[in-house]
Structures are given as structure tokens and as C-alpha cells.
Write an enzyme that holds these catalytic residues in place. Structure first.
Site, PDB file in Angstrom:
ATOM      1  N   ASP A  15       0.813  -1.224   0.000  1.00 56.52           N
ATOM      2  CA  ASP A  15       0.000   0.000   0.000  1.00 56.52           C
ATOM      3  C   ASP A  15       0.843   1.269   0.000  1.00 56.52           C
ATOM      4  O   ASP A  15       0.470   2.279   0.588  1.00 56.52           O
ATOM      5  CB  ASP A  15      -0.951   0.027   1.222  1.00 56.52           C
ATOM      6  CG  ASP A  15      -1.742  -1.244   1.334  1.00 56.52           C
ATOM      7  OD1 ASP A  15      -2.259  -1.685   0.307  1.00 56.52           O
ATOM      8  OD2 ASP A  15      -1.818  -1.814   2.440  1.00 56.52           O
ATOM      9  N   GLY A  19       0.746   1.551  -7.439  1.00 56.59           N
ATOM     10  CA  GLY A  19      -0.164   1.562  -8.589  1.00 56.59           C
ATOM     11  C   GLY A  19      -0.086   2.891  -9.307  1.00 56.59           C
ATOM     12  O   GLY A  19       0.072   2.962 -10.529  1.00 56.59           O
ATOM     13  N   HIS A  49      -4.347  -2.040  -5.992  1.00 56.40           N
ATOM     14  CA  HIS A  49      -3.570  -0.913  -6.516  1.00 56.40           C
ATOM     15  C   HIS A  49      -4.534   0.147  -7.040  1.00 56.40           C
ATOM     16  O   HIS A  49      -5.321  -0.119  -7.934  1.00 56.40           O
ATOM     17  CB  HIS A  49      -2.631  -1.377  -7.634  1.00 56.40           C
ATOM     18  CG  HIS A  49      -1.570  -2.313  -7.142  1.00 56.40           C
ATOM     19  ND1 HIS A  49      -0.753  -3.030  -7.962  1.00 56.40           N
ATOM     20  CD2 HIS A  49      -1.188  -2.634  -5.877  1.00 56.40           C
ATOM     21  CE1 HIS A  49       0.094  -3.743  -7.237  1.00 56.40           C
ATOM     22  NE2 HIS A  49      -0.166  -3.529  -5.965  1.00 56.40           N
ATOM     23  N   THR A 137      -5.626 -11.783   4.099  1.00 54.26           N
ATOM     24  CA  THR A 137      -6.762 -11.136   3.438  1.00 54.26           C
ATOM     25  C   THR A 137      -7.896 -12.136   3.175  1.00 54.26           C
ATOM     26  O   THR A 137      -8.958 -11.739   2.714  1.00 54.26           O
ATOM     27  CB  THR A 137      -6.326 -10.544   2.082  1.00 54.26           C
ATOM     28  OG1 THR A 137      -5.838 -11.625   1.271  1.00 54.26           O
ATOM     29  CG2 THR A 137      -5.244  -9.490   2.241  1.00 54.26           C
ATOM     30  N   ARG A 151       3.623 -29.662  -4.705  1.00 52.67           N
ATOM     31  CA  ARG A 151       3.656 -30.252  -6.054  1.00 52.67           C
ATOM     32  C   ARG A 151       2.304 -30.710  -6.591  1.00 52.67           C
ATOM     33  O   ARG A 151       2.209 -31.684  -7.318  1.00 52.67           O
ATOM     34  CB  ARG A 151       4.694 -31.393  -6.111  1.00 52.67           C
ATOM     35  CG  ARG A 151       6.111 -30.866  -5.957  1.00 52.67           C
ATOM     36  CD  ARG A 151       7.068 -31.891  -5.510  1.00 52.67           C
ATOM     37  NE  ARG A 151       6.730 -32.365  -4.173  1.00 52.67           N
ATOM     38  CZ  ARG A 151       7.527 -33.076  -3.398  1.00 52.67           C
ATOM     39  NH1 ARG A 151       8.705 -33.422  -3.854  1.00 52.67           N
ATOM     40  NH2 ARG A 151       7.162 -33.461  -2.202  1.00 52.67           N
TER      41      ARG A 151
HETATM   42  P1  IMP Z   1      -2.174 -12.868   2.475  1.00 50.58           P
HETATM   43  O1  IMP Z   1      -1.301 -12.328   1.404  1.00 50.58           O
HETATM   44  O2  IMP Z   1      -3.640 -12.719   2.190  1.00 50.58           O
HETATM   45  O3  IMP Z   1      -1.788 -14.253   2.870  1.00 50.58           O
HETATM   46  O4  IMP Z   1      -1.939 -11.968   3.796  1.00 50.58           O
HETATM   47  C1  IMP Z   1      -0.732 -12.020   4.542  1.00 50.58           C
HETATM   48  C2  IMP Z   1      -0.442 -10.661   5.163  1.00 50.58           C
HETATM   49  O5  IMP Z   1      -0.090  -9.742   4.137  1.00 50.58           O
HETATM   50  C3  IMP Z   1      -1.633 -10.019   5.872  1.00 50.58           C
HETATM   51  O6  IMP Z   1      -1.181  -9.259   6.960  1.00 50.58           O
HETATM   52  C4  IMP Z   1      -2.222  -9.080   4.829  1.00 50.58           C
HETATM   53  O7  IMP Z   1      -2.935  -8.018   5.407  1.00 50.58           O
HETATM   54  C5  IMP Z   1      -0.960  -8.610   4.149  1.00 50.58           C
HETATM   55  N1  IMP Z   1      -1.178  -8.206   2.744  1.00 50.58           N
HETATM   56  C6  IMP Z   1      -1.361  -9.013   1.693  1.00 50.58           C
HETATM   57  N2  IMP Z   1      -1.493  -8.300   0.565  1.00 50.58           N
HETATM   58  C7  IMP Z   1      -1.383  -7.013   0.916  1.00 50.58           C
HETATM   59  C8  IMP Z   1      -1.395  -5.789   0.177  1.00 50.58           C
HETATM   60  O8  IMP Z   1      -1.537  -5.753  -1.049  1.00 50.58           O
HETATM   61  N3  IMP Z   1      -1.238  -4.652   0.918  1.00 50.58           N
HETATM   62  C9  IMP Z   1      -1.046  -4.656   2.267  1.00 50.58           C
HETATM   63  N4  IMP Z   1      -1.013  -5.776   2.982  1.00 50.58           N
HETATM   64  C10 IMP Z   1      -1.184  -6.950   2.320  1.00 50.58           C
END
Ligand code: IMP
Length: 451
Positions: A15, A19, A49, A137, A151
Site C-alpha cells: 500500500d 499503482g 492498486h 486477506t 507439487r
Molecule cells: P495474504 O497475502 O492474504 O496471505 O496476507 C498475509 C499478510 O499480508 C496479511 O497481513 C495481509 O494483510 C498482508 N497483505 C497481503 N497483501 C497485501 C497488500 O496488497 N497490501 C497490504 N497488505 C497486504
């Protein structure tokens, strides 16, 4: 060194405003070169994004931010995990907000991995058994990447191929067993979509029926991208690599265990392009982060949390809510020990600072320059939540500027001296060349410095 090649990586916890940076860079490149390639190398529907053009906001999740630019070809690479239903929704959403077809040409690498409602169901059930993924998420990202390690991934080529039904039926059976093993019924499990609306995974038949419709819609985008990437890389067409998430979410370098499962760093490019592109060959490798504060969404706790009126002000002014899940983001002071570590392990060449318009004359810009442990000894960032819980930040304060006055500025002469001093200090500390500074959400609110 490959001329006119750029890679944009999230330099902190996602964040950061990548983007917008990619959109602005691509629009400049297209103006000059007519044609460009934009390549996304990691993540999936967990990303959000935001691109603002003529006051209209478009939030992209799987699709690279070059998508709003005619003359761009956007490749969704092998290193990504794609949810077919969400991807179709995203394409429809772009068409709706832009009132036209998607301006760029979209291409999906047939080797990209699928993340399906089955993965989302398993991830949701797993949360009751293990804490590690509690900040996720919920978009099924970790189970999809785990499929590769175990695999048994299902790839885009499986979905569009002739034997799709057999493969995906087997996949459903596997995930049914996993979810049942943890005591729940997969068909009844509620999972979110891109819009955060929940619905049941459904029976195997219903699951396959949905995929049958989706594969028909996506088939025209799916190609063997390896030769395509190779040909473009060996041409003169500008090449932009767009990362999702950030180094602080990397499974090796981020605040473990609340990390994502893909490789958000430049090294992910080599993997996603099957070695066609090595990051050392890229001319500009830029790390992006917010200039005056940091934000993070999830369960991780960083040492520099801002628990003040200022945090609420920033959250409101900079709309610090997750673009994917809508969760309010935690606000932190800039954490140099973490940022220095992220630079060391990923070796960017350039620095992009965003949100320079978020500064208030009555609040100094506070930056953490060191950590100390509970005994007062200097310590360094380590990618481990338990370790970070035992550190305390030491701060230095810098003279602020009135952010409102620089909103939308796009040349250095419009920036006050304090901004230049502060940017130089960050660049020097991180040993990076300052490249772009953003001063607002609109595409042209960017100051590009010489490089
Ligand atoms: P996951 O990628 O859904 O497995 O989330 C794992 C960790 O990464 C969590 O704390 C999410 O909030 C964070 N996270 C995943 N994608 C983003 C993103 O695009 N922006 C900010 N945090 C993210």
C-alpha cells in the site's frame, strides 16, 4: 544492462502507492515510445492498486496498473496466483469505470497458478487451528502457493486445457478432504469475493459449473508467455515490472509470521520469467514507500506505532483503509532500521517517495533512526515478530511542511527546502538515488528527478 527497463517494488508493508507510480511511469513511456510491456510478477487478489485518472478511481487487484493505458501490453506472470471469478469481475469493473473496453492488451501466462474458492475455504478453516495466517486477506493466497511447494498446483493451462474437468474435480476432492479433516464441510463454507461479499463454495458440481463459464471467458487471454517475454526483453520496447505487496510482507524478510506467500522483491522477477530476466539486468530498480509515515494492515506490530491524534488525521486524509478488505490500516512513524534492512536484502537502485502531501506544519516529521532492546542496547531489525516486540524505537524529528501547499506539484521548484533536505537524508541513509516523489493521488502529481 537492458535499456528502458524498470522494476517497481513495494519498499515497506504494501500500500505504498505503487499503482499510481506504475501508471504515471507507463503513461510517460507510452507517450514517447508508443508501445510498452507491463509485467506483474507476484501476488493475486490480496493486492489493491489504486489509480486515479481524471477524478475517477480504479482499484486493480490482479491486473497491472498499466491496464488503463492504450499501447500497453499487460502480462500476468507465472509468479502470480489468480482467482478466475475475481479476475473476470475486475475486467468488468475496469470497463464500467472507464466506460470502454480495457485500454491495454491483457495476457495471462498459462503457468500462473489458480487460487480458488477451495483455497479460501481451507485458509478460513485453518485459522481456527493455527494462528500464523490470522492477518491474511482471506483470498486463498497461502494455500495456492503451498500447492506449488506440495507439487499439486492447478495452473491456468489446466483450467483452459482439455482435461480441465478431471483436474479440477481431483482438486476439489483434495480440498474437501483437507477441510473435512479439520472438521468442516467445504460445500457449506462461506468465502469472500473481490467485493468482500460472502457465498458458499457449493457442491463439486456447482464449483465445476462456475469454472466452466469462467474458463470460456478467460481462454482468449491465456498464452505461453515465455517466448513473448523473451522476445520483448530482447527488443527495445520499454519493460516495466510491477510488484505487489512489499518487502515487509515477504516470507523471508517481512515481520514473520504475518507475511504473504509470494516473492514481492525484485528476485521474484527471475522466478516468474523462468530466468529470462535477471533483476541485475534491469536499469532502474525502484523501491517505493511513503515519505512521512508508514502504514500496515494485518496482525503484525511494528515498534514505531503512532497512537496519536496524528495517526487518525493521516488515516482520514490519506484514506488509509485496505483497498482489498476495507480494514483500517495501522499508522507508524518511518522506521529506518526496517527500511535499511529491506534495502540491503533487495538492492534497489532508486527511491520513490509517495504521499509527500501528507505533512502538517504543526507536527514535526518523526523518524525512527535506531532500535534499542529492553536493556538499552542498540539492536537491528530482524524479520521476527517476537524479536521486534522486545525493541524500542529512538526518534529524530525533522522540520515539517504544509502538505496542502504541495498537493499536485510536479516539478522541483514547487517544493519547499524542508522537503528537499528530508528527501536527501532518506536517500543518503538508504544509499539510493531519489527518482520520483508523489504529491497527490492524480496521475500527474509526480515530481520526476534526474537519474
Ligand atoms: P495474504 O497475502 O492474504 O496471505 O496476507 C498475509 C499478510 O499480508 C496479511 O497481513 C495481509 O494483510 C498482508 N497483505 C497481503 N497483501 C497485501 C497488500 O496488497 N497490501 C497490504 N497488505 C497486504
Amino acid at each position: 544492462m537492458r535499456k528502458n527497463s524498470f522494476a517497481i517494488q513495494g519498499g515497506s508493508f504494501g500500500d505504498e502507492g505503487k499503482g499510481k507510480v506504475v501508471d504515471e511511469l507507463c503513461s510517460r513511456l507510452v507517450e514517447k515510445h508508443k508501445k510498452i510491456l507491463v509485467y506483474r510478477w507476484n501476488g493475486g487478489a490480496n493486492a489493491g492498486h489504486t489509480v486515479v485518472l481524471n477524478g475517477k478511481k480504479t482499484v486493480l487487484h490482479h491486473i497491472p496498473s498499466g491496464a488503463l493505458i492504450k499501447g500497453a501490453m499487460c502480462i500476468l506472470g507465472k509468479g502470480m496466483v489468480l482467482h478466475p471469478g475475481d479476475l473476470i469481475k475486475e475486467i468488468i469493473e475496469i470497463k464500467k469505470t472507464r466506460k470502454s473496453k480495457v485500454p491495454a492488451k491483457l495476457v495471462i501466462d498459462e503457468m500462473s497458478v489458480l487460487t480458488l474458492d477451495t483455497h479460501r475455504a481451507f485458509e478460513a478453516v485453518l485459522k481456527d487451528w493455527a494462528e500464523g495466517g490470522s492477518g491474511s486477506t482471506g483470498r486463498g493466497i497461502a494455500p495456492a502457493y503451498s500447492d506449488v511447494i506440495l507439487r499439486h498446483p492447478v495452473r491456468m493451462r489446466d483450467l483452459v486445457g482439455k482435461t480441465w474437468k478431471k483436474k479440477l474435480s481431483k482438486h476439489y476432492d483434495l480440498y474437501r478432504a483437507l477441510v473435512e479433516g479439520l472438521g468442516e464441510k467445504i460445500s457449506a463454507k462461506q468465502v469472500p469475493n473481490l467485493k468482500n461479499q460472502f457465498s458458499k463454495v457449493g457442491s463439486k458440481n456447482a464449483f465445476l459449473q462456475k469454472l466452466e463459464n469462467q474458463r470460456k471467458l478467460l481462454k482468449k487471454y491465456v498464452v505461453d508467455a515465455n517466448m513473448l517475454v523473451r522476445a520483448f526483453w530482447n527488443s527495445k520496447v520499454p519493460f516495466v515490472f510491477e510488484g505487489a505487496q512489499g518487502v515487509g510482507l515477504d516470507p523471508r524478510w517481512g515481520v514473520y509470521p504475518d507475511v504473504t506467500s509470494s516473492d514481492p522483491t525484485f528476485s521474484g522477477i527471475a522466478h516468474s520469467t523462468e530466468g529470462v530476466v535477471h533483476p541485475d539486468e534491469i536499469e532502474v530498480k525502484a523501491s517505493v514507500f511513503k515519505a512521512t509515515y508508514m502504514s500496515s494492515v494485518g496482525k503484525r506490530k511494528l515498534p514505531t506505532k503512532m497512537n496519536t491524534k496524528l495517526a487518525n488525521k493521516i488515516r482520514k486524509d490519506a484514506n488509509e483503509y485496505g483497498a482489498t478488505t476495507g480494514r483500517p490500516r495501522d499508522i507508524y512513524y518511518v522506521d529506518l532500521p526496517a527500511l535499511k534492512f529491506f534495502s540491503k536484502v533487495t538492492k534497489p537502485t532508486h527511491l520513490v517517495l509517495t504521499h509527500l502531501d501528507i505533512s502538517y506544519e504543526d507536527y514535526p516529521v518523526k523518524v525512527c533512526t535506531n532500535y534499542i532492546d529492553l536493556k538499552g542496547k542498540k539492536v537491528f531489525y530482524r524479520p521476527d515478530q517476537e524479536f521486534l516486540n522486545k525493541t524500542k524505537p529512538k526518534y529524530k524529528e525533522f522540520k515539517p511542511w504544509d502538505g496542502k501547499l504541495i498537493r499536485g506539484v510536479n516539478n522541483t521548484s514547487g517544493l519547499p527546502k524542508q522537503v528537499k533536505t528530508y528527501v536527501d537524508l532518506l536517500a543518503k541513509t538508504l544509499e539510493l538515488k531519489p527518482w520520483k516523489l508523489t504529491t497527490g493521488p492524480e496521475r500527474n502529481a509526480v515530481v520526476t528527478l534526474n537519474f
